[in-house]
Every structure is written in structure tokens, then in C-alpha cells.
Design an enzyme around this catalytic site. Structure first.
Site, short mmCIF file in Angstrom:
data_model
loop_
_atom_site.label_atom_id
_atom_site.label_comp_id
_atom_site.label_asym_id
_atom_site.label_seq_id
_atom_site.Cartn_x
_atom_site.Cartn_y
_atom_site.Cartn_z
N SER A 34 -9.62 1.66 3.05
CA SER A 34 -8.75 2.50 2.24
C SER A 34 -7.70 1.73 1.44
O SER A 34 -7.03 2.31 0.57
CB SER A 34 -8.04 3.51 3.15
OG SER A 34 -7.16 2.86 4.06
N GLY B 155 -11.51 -1.06 9.37
CA GLY B 155 -12.14 -1.60 8.17
C GLY B 155 -11.33 -1.54 6.90
O GLY B 155 -11.77 -2.06 5.87
N SER B 156 -10.14 -0.96 6.92
CA SER B 156 -9.44 -0.68 5.67
C SER B 156 -8.71 -1.85 5.05
O SER B 156 -8.24 -1.76 3.92
CB SER B 156 -8.46 0.48 5.87
OG SER B 156 -9.15 1.69 6.03
N THR C 20 -7.11 0.94 10.05
CA THR C 20 -7.43 1.63 11.29
C THR C 20 -8.81 1.19 11.76
O THR C 20 -9.01 0.88 12.92
CB THR C 20 -7.39 3.15 11.08
OG1 THR C 20 -6.13 3.53 10.53
CG2 THR C 20 -7.62 3.89 12.39
N LYS D 151 0.83 -1.20 0.00
CA LYS D 151 0.00 0.00 0.00
C LYS D 151 0.87 1.26 0.00
O LYS D 151 1.95 1.29 0.59
CB LYS D 151 -0.90 -0.04 1.24
CG LYS D 151 -1.98 1.04 1.30
CD LYS D 151 -2.86 0.81 2.53
CE LYS D 151 -3.95 1.86 2.69
NZ LYS D 151 -4.80 1.60 3.88
#
Length: 557
Positions: A194, A217-218, A215, A113
Site C-alpha cells: 500500500s 507486504g506494503s 502490515t 506516507k
């Protein structure tokens, strides 16, 4: 931000010729030898091929770069290709030829990422031009661990800008630097976020797997809508040192892969204590568990699995998800587990979870404090001279490609207006509320009070409470939306949030440091259902490893 270089363009041109020669369908055999299909290959298949000299790590890098080049202009998944990837691959091939391998991921390309720091020729931007050209003194700890394990860091993936911590009116998978990522299961699919690019990349084989960060759900959310296994580790299992932060209390780095075992291999490579992240020093073990060894078919036998029904607040269109969830419960029961249904969080916890702003206060104060102290202050080159959140906001509001004010800075405005940081009494009160509603009165209380080994939920409902207390979750493919699903677009009308063929997931939730158990449960479920193989993208690259081998064999290189 596109991905281009003369070397990549040449590679793509040559491989496109090879693909055209095969009537635009990937040829999986060369000279009677069968090569793995890169959209569904596994760690163990790649290692078998590498060890048997069927192909090389250089071949893998060339094939994956060509696959990225084929779809990136449509899906905007990858923002950076590592210009050293081929030379690193050649080094890993030479090591293998000399009898040295660093582990099961030796010579395997992985994407990471765009908020995970590397001290190389790639940028670490979190999707913002504010950090373009900034340099770190060293790799982030997780990137360094990947390299030590022999991984080839192939490139960096797009993300919801600043890990979805800038705007109240932006879109999942959009960043100024990387553009708008789209999912591959429906045209203009919302990729969630994200870790949007990491999810899409892994789902269509742009690398074996990828790293995301979470943080709240990402990892879980983009994993489920991209038909993946995602492991959100306990906070402190993987180091966050030199990963662009949101919250020291909630941030964690984890794998996103097509199978549970592939995710376990990648997790194994990045876990461990790190003096540069004191949360990792709380790990209760000197040597991490064997996460790959936890992948056992009988893992659910004799286990007690709870269902906290009152956190499932059905929304329009949730019928197929809830029906599939009930089917999953029956599968888990048949696998030998005891299902303990309706083990619910307290009414107080549910009310505060749905209505309190304590979680926002914690994230805003942590970000205000942590961005400068844990990242910006570490930069050895900072071309835009952004030293704190106010500087970042000023840059964003004045630099037109950042798309302000069409995409606002409301999250930052609120953090800057908060009036206190994460050392204040007001902050501590909010944090203690989080611990209470997710801990004693929430999931941790349920696990303890009912002597449960894990909880299960549809992934849509699994992220929020574990985020507040930093506990692990593993999501695995559960199903997909049916063909008659109504297409619903986001407020901007740019992404399909609901549509036919969009995957959804099942989450296994446990207490801190229970990743090995959760991986075992997820594996046992996965092997009984094999949902991932049943859900197909509408768009995926055609270039295959066999095309690289064909091109090499006729001296096209």
C-alpha cells in the site's frame, strides 16, 4: 487530490523556463561546479554539498517541489506538500551556518506516507475524505523523530486507501483523496501497495527517500516494483503511535530508498523505544544498533543463508525472477556465504499458510479494535465525526467521491460482521495459529534448526510469513522483466501488473531485531551487483538542483 499553491506554481514556471533553456535536459553544472543528479543522489552526497555550501536546504526543497509538480499530474504520487517546508529549510540552513547540525539527515527533504500523523498544516487521511481536516494533538513519534534529526518533512504520499484495508475490488495505489498512483517503469504501471506513492516518489527522486508502512507486504512489494531498497522492521523497532493502524501485531514503519545505506540512515533516525507504543518496549537494547555501520562489503563472509524453496509457488511469467534468483544465490556464495538449500517449512505450515483464514481474522479484529482506540479517539478535531469503523464505513458509502459501491467496503463489512474483537478467545486461537505456522513450523523454526543467519527469497514470496510474527525483511533490487514480457492488466484494465522493464527484488529475512545483519547482507549483495542503477524509469522529472542554482544566480528569485 492535486498539489498546487501560488508559490509552487511560480516555482515550477521559473524552473520550467530554466529547463527549456537547456533544451529540456538537466544541466548538472553551474559556473564550473557539478551538482548531484536528484534521481540517484545519496545521503552522503547531499550532506557533502550542504556542508560545503555548494547548495542549501532551501535549494533542495525548491528543486524537489518542482520535480513533484512536473510529474504529479501524470503519476499522482504526492497528496500534500508541506506549506512550511521552505521555512523549515531556512531554519535548518541557519542552524548549519551557526555550526549546528542534528545528524546526517540535517536539512534533507523526505516524504512520508499519508497514514503517518503530523500535527501541522498537512492532512493525515489514509487516502480517505473521512479524515480530511482532522487534527492530531502532536506528531506521530516517527515524524517527531524525523524532525529531531533535522529532516524536512516535504509532504505526504498517496497510498492504497486505508493501507489497502477497505476493498476487495480496488486497485493498488488508488485512494479517493489522492487518485490513482502509477509506477514510472512502464506506462500505467501498477505501483503495488500500500506504500505506493512512497515507492514511486523515491524511485524517481521526488525526495531523497520516503517512509512507508507495512502490515503484510506494503513496504516490500512497492519497493521491489519501484526498483528500491525497502526495510520492513521488526514490529516494535519503530513506533506506530499516531500512525493510522491496521494491526498492532503486524504494523511497522520503515524506509524506502534507492540504496541500502540511504535506507539505513533513515531507519537509524526513527528507531527507538516509545512509551506510547508498548511494543517498542520489548526492544532488547537501550541504544539501537548502528545500522549505517552495518553496511560492510564483507558482511556475507562466513554466514549461513537458507533457501526455503517450498514457499516459492511459481506463477506464469516468473521465469526471469527465478533465473535471477538463482544467479543471486551464486553471487552470495561467491561473497563467502554458505548456501543451505531446500530448508523448507513443514507441510502443515504450508497448507495453513495457503488455505487458512486465521491471518484475516487477526487483521480484521485488530483493525476493528485499534482504529478507534489507537487513532480516532486521539483526534482533537474530527470534522466528519467518525469515531469507529462503523462510522467510517457509513461515511464512505454515503460520500460520492469515495467511489462506493464501484469500490466496495468488503474488508470492513467482514470485520464488522466478525462478531468479536481482539480480546476474544476466537481471536486468540487465530493469532496462535499464525505464530505456529510462521514461527516454530515456519521461518523462525528453519532459522533455529539449521543455525542460519538469514533466509533469502524472491521478494514476491517473502512478506507473508514474517508478517504473521512481526519479523524483519530487507528487499534489494534483483532485476527487471525482459523486453518480451507480455503486458497483463488488472481486472479493471487500468494498471499493467506485468510488463517489460518492471523491477523485481531479492529479500533477506531474519529473526526479530536482526535488522543490522540483514542490512549488512543486503549491502554486500547490492555492492556486488548494482542492479538499481541498471533499471531506468520511462518517466522521470527533468528539473534538477542545478536549475535552481542557475535561476538563483540570475536573480530569478
Amino acid at each position: 487530490m492535486g498539489v498546487s499553491s501560488p508559490r509552487i506554481i511560480l516555482l515550477w514556471s521559473l524552473l520550467f523556463t530554466a529547463v527549456l533553456a537547456n533544451s529540456l535536459f538537466p544541466n548538472q553544472t553551474v559556473g564550473g561546479l557539478t551538482f548531484p543528479n536528484l534521481i540517484d543522489t545519496t545521503t552522503e552526497e547531499l550532506q557533502t554539498g550542504l556542508e560545503g555550501a555548494l547548495f542549501t536546504s532551501c535549494d533542495l526543497v525548491q528543486a524537489y517541489i518542482a520535480r513533484i509538480q512536473e510529474v504529479n499530474s501524470a503519476l499522482h504520487v504526492v497528496t500534500e506538500i508541506n506549506p512550511d517546508a521552505l521555512s523549515i529549510a531556512a531554519e535548518r540552513d541557519a542552524e548549519r551556518a551557526n555550526g549546528t547540525t542534528r545528524g546526517p539527515l540535517h536539512g534533507v527533504p523526505i516524504l512520508i506516507k499519508g497514514n503517518i500523523g503530523t500535527a501541522d498544516e498537512m492532512n493525515t487521511t489514509a487516502g480517505s475524505f473521512a479524515l480530511l481536516g482532522a487534527k492530531l494533538p502532536r506528531d506521530s513519534t516517527v515524524a517527531a523523530k524525523l524532525r529531531k534529526a533535522g529532516v524536512i518533512i516535504l509532504g505526504k504520499t498517496n497510498l492504497s486507501q486505508w493501507a489497502n484495508f477497505r476493498s476487495n475490488n480496488s486497485t493498488n495505489g488508488w485512494s479517493a483523496y489522492g487518485g490513482q498512483t502509477q509506477g514510472a517503469y512502464f506506462p500505467q504501471q501498477d505501483p503495488s501497495g500500500s506504500s505506493s506513492g512512497s515507492g514511486v516518489a523515491s524511485s524517481i527522486g521526488l525526495a531523497l527517500a520516503s517512509l512507508g508502512s507495512e502490515t503484510s507486504g506494503s513496504i516490500l512489494s512497492p519497493s521491489q516494483v519501484n526498483n528500491l531498497v525497502g526495510i520492513k522492521p521488526s514490529v516494535g523497532l519503530t513506533s506506530r503511535a499516531l500512525v493510522i493502524p491496521i494491526s498492532e501485531r503486524q504494523d511497522t514503519v520503515g524506509p524506502m530508498a534507492r540504496t541500502v545505506k540511504d535506507a539505513a540512515y533513515l531507519l537509524q533516525a526513527i528507531v527507538g523505544k516509545d512509551i506510547d507504543d508498548n511494543y517498542t518496549l520489548a526492544q532488547p537494547f537501550e541504544n539501537p544498533p548502528d545500522y549505517v555501520g552495518a553496511c560492510v562489503y564483507s558482511s556475507l563472509r562466513g554466514k549461513r543463508i537458507g533457501v526455503p524453496r517450498n514457499v516459492i509457488v511459481p506463477r506464469e511469467g516468473d521465469g526471469p525472477v527465478l533465473s535471477s534468483f538463482d544467479t543471486a544465490i551464486r553471487t552470495i556464495r561467491r561473497a563467502g556465504a554458505t548456501i543451505v538449500d531446500n530448508v523448507n517449512i513443514t507441510e502443515f505450515a504450508l497448507d495453513r499458510y495457503l488455505n487458512s483464514n486465521a491471518s484475516e481474522i487477526v487483521l480484521e479484529a485488530d483493525f476493528f479494535s485499534g482504529l478507534p482506540s489507537n487513532y480516532l479517539s486521539k483526534l482533537v478535531s474530527n470534522p466528519n465525526n467518525v469515531r469507529n469503523l462503523a462510522d467510517v464505513r457509513n461515511f464512505t458509502q454515503r460520500f460520492p467521491p469515495e467511489d462506493y459501491p464501484d469500490r466496495d467496503t468488503a474488508v470492513w463489512d467482514q470485520a464488522l460482521d466478525l462478531g468479536f474483537n481482539n480480546t476474544s478467545p476466537q481471536f486468540w486461537a487465530a493469532y496462535q495459529e499464525n505464530l505456529e505456522i510462521a514461527g516454530r513450523q515456519g521461518f523462525l523454526g528453519i532459522l533455529a534448526n539449521y543455525s542460519l543467519d538469514a533466509l533469502i527469497l524472491p521478494t514476491d514470496y517473502s512478506a507473508g510469513l514474517p508478517a504473521l510474527v512481526g519479523t524483519p525483511v530487507v528487499t534489494v533490487p534483483l532485476g527487471k522483466s525482459p523486453g518480451n514480457t507480455t503486458v497483463v492488466y488488472n481486472e479493471r484494465g487500468t494498471l499493467a501488473e506485468s510488463a517489460p522493464n518492471i523491477p523485481f527484488g531479492l529479500s533477506f529475512i531474519g529473526p526479530a531485531w536482526s535488522e543490522a545483519n540483514l542490512i549488512g547482507f543486503a549491502y554486500a549483495y547490492e555492492q556486488r551487483t548494482m542492479v538499481q542503477a541498471q533499471v531506468k524509469p520511462y518517466l522521470s522529472p527533468r528539473v534538477q538542483l542545478a536549475d535552481v542554482i542557475s535561476a538563483r544566480n540570475i536573480d530569478m528569485w
